[in-house]
Design a protein around this motif. Sequence first.
Motif, short mmCIF file in Angstrom:
data_model
loop_
_atom_site.label_atom_id
_atom_site.label_comp_id
_atom_site.label_asym_id
_atom_site.label_seq_id
_atom_site.Cartn_x
_atom_site.Cartn_y
_atom_site.Cartn_z
N LEU A 19 30.24 -82.26 -126.31
CA LEU A 19 31.28 -81.40 -125.73
C LEU A 19 31.13 -79.97 -126.23
O LEU A 19 31.33 -79.01 -125.48
N LYS A 20 30.74 -79.81 -127.48
CA LYS A 20 30.53 -78.47 -128.02
C LYS A 20 29.36 -77.78 -127.33
O LYS A 20 29.44 -76.60 -126.98
N ILE A 21 28.28 -78.52 -127.09
CA ILE A 21 27.10 -77.95 -126.42
C ILE A 21 27.47 -77.39 -125.05
O ILE A 21 27.00 -76.33 -124.66
N VAL A 22 28.34 -78.10 -124.31
CA VAL A 22 28.69 -77.65 -122.96
C VAL A 22 29.94 -76.77 -122.93
O VAL A 22 30.46 -76.45 -121.86
N GLY A 23 30.43 -76.39 -124.10
CA GLY A 23 31.56 -75.47 -124.15
C GLY A 23 32.92 -76.10 -123.91
O GLY A 23 33.87 -75.41 -123.53
N LEU A 24 33.03 -77.39 -124.14
CA LEU A 24 34.32 -78.07 -123.93
C LEU A 24 34.86 -78.68 -125.23
O LEU A 24 35.68 -79.59 -125.19
N ASP A 25 34.42 -78.16 -126.37
CA ASP A 25 34.94 -78.70 -127.63
C ASP A 25 36.44 -78.42 -127.70
O ASP A 25 36.92 -77.38 -127.28
N GLY A 26 37.17 -79.40 -128.19
CA GLY A 26 38.62 -79.30 -128.25
C GLY A 26 39.31 -79.81 -126.99
O GLY A 26 40.53 -79.82 -126.90
N TRP A 27 38.54 -80.24 -125.99
CA TRP A 27 39.09 -80.71 -124.72
C TRP A 27 39.05 -82.23 -124.60
O TRP A 27 39.27 -82.78 -123.53
N LYS A 40 34.43 -80.44 -114.88
CA LYS A 40 34.09 -81.85 -114.68
C LYS A 40 32.58 -82.04 -114.75
O LYS A 40 32.09 -83.01 -115.34
N ARG A 41 31.82 -81.12 -114.17
CA ARG A 41 30.35 -81.20 -114.23
C ARG A 41 29.88 -81.09 -115.67
O ARG A 41 28.99 -81.81 -116.10
N ARG A 42 30.47 -80.17 -116.42
CA ARG A 42 30.09 -79.99 -117.81
C ARG A 42 30.48 -81.21 -118.63
O ARG A 42 29.74 -81.64 -119.52
N ALA A 43 31.64 -81.82 -118.33
CA ALA A 43 32.05 -83.03 -119.04
C ALA A 43 31.08 -84.18 -118.73
O ALA A 43 30.73 -84.96 -119.63
N ALA A 44 30.66 -84.28 -117.48
CA ALA A 44 29.69 -85.32 -117.11
C ALA A 44 28.36 -85.09 -117.84
O ALA A 44 27.75 -86.04 -118.34
N LEU A 45 27.94 -83.84 -117.92
CA LEU A 45 26.72 -83.51 -118.65
C LEU A 45 26.88 -83.89 -120.13
O LEU A 45 25.96 -84.45 -120.74
N ALA A 46 28.04 -83.64 -120.70
CA ALA A 46 28.29 -84.02 -122.09
C ALA A 46 28.16 -85.52 -122.27
O ALA A 46 27.62 -85.99 -123.28
N GLY A 47 28.64 -86.28 -121.31
CA GLY A 47 28.52 -87.73 -121.38
C GLY A 47 27.07 -88.18 -121.44
O GLY A 47 26.71 -89.08 -122.20
N VAL A 48 26.23 -87.52 -120.67
CA VAL A 48 24.81 -87.83 -120.68
C VAL A 48 24.18 -87.38 -122.00
O VAL A 48 23.38 -88.10 -122.60
N LEU A 49 24.55 -86.19 -122.46
CA LEU A 49 23.98 -85.66 -123.70
C LEU A 49 24.34 -86.52 -124.91
O LEU A 49 23.56 -86.62 -125.86
N ALA A 50 25.51 -87.14 -124.87
CA ALA A 50 25.94 -87.98 -126.00
C ALA A 50 25.00 -89.16 -126.21
O ALA A 50 24.90 -89.68 -127.31
N ALA A 51 24.30 -89.56 -125.17
CA ALA A 51 23.33 -90.65 -125.29
C ALA A 51 22.06 -90.21 -126.01
O ALA A 51 21.27 -91.03 -126.44
N GLU A 52 21.90 -88.90 -126.16
CA GLU A 52 20.74 -88.31 -126.86
C GLU A 52 19.42 -88.82 -126.33
O GLU A 52 18.52 -89.21 -127.07
N CYS A 53 19.28 -88.80 -125.01
CA CYS A 53 18.04 -89.20 -124.35
C CYS A 53 17.01 -88.07 -124.44
O CYS A 53 17.37 -86.90 -124.53
N GLY A 54 15.75 -88.41 -124.38
CA GLY A 54 14.69 -87.42 -124.44
C GLY A 54 14.45 -86.73 -123.11
O GLY A 54 13.90 -85.63 -123.06
N VAL A 55 14.85 -87.38 -122.00
CA VAL A 55 14.64 -86.83 -120.67
C VAL A 55 15.95 -86.90 -119.90
O VAL A 55 16.60 -87.95 -119.88
#
Length: 135
Positions: A19-27, A40-55
């Motif tokens: 969430l911090k990476i996509v600018g939604l920390d604290g949300w 919502k797009r940024r939150a969805a991206l955060a969900g994907v980033l939380a998995a810490e995938c390489g691709v």
Amino acid sequence: PHNQGLSRQEAEARARRALKIVGLDGWEERPPQCLSLGQKRRAALAGVLAAECGVLVLDEPTSGLDPRGRAEVARHLAGLEQTRIIATHDLDLVRRICTHAAVLVAAEVVTCGPVDAVLNDEALLERAGLLVREE
């Protein structure tokens, strides 16, 4: 992260970092219906980033966003270390964050190469429906 077998604490830590990476920390507690489309797009991206995938494989990540929203999503995507494979018609996004591009026509790759070389071929872009000449 829960599906990856991580503890609740580690999953929440990853979610907070994402969430911090996509600018939604604290949300974290904000209801989805209270978010703009860009948020919502940024939150969805955060969900994907939380998995810490390489691709990351993204389909039209800026579709339906206003210019500010497109710029925000592009900025966040540009800052990622992961390999990004993006299907998009947003040529500005491609120019801004990609090093290589492929153009498909009727589900067939007709060219691929460095972004500048691919996106400067106006005849190809017109044939692919990515560039429309005014008459």
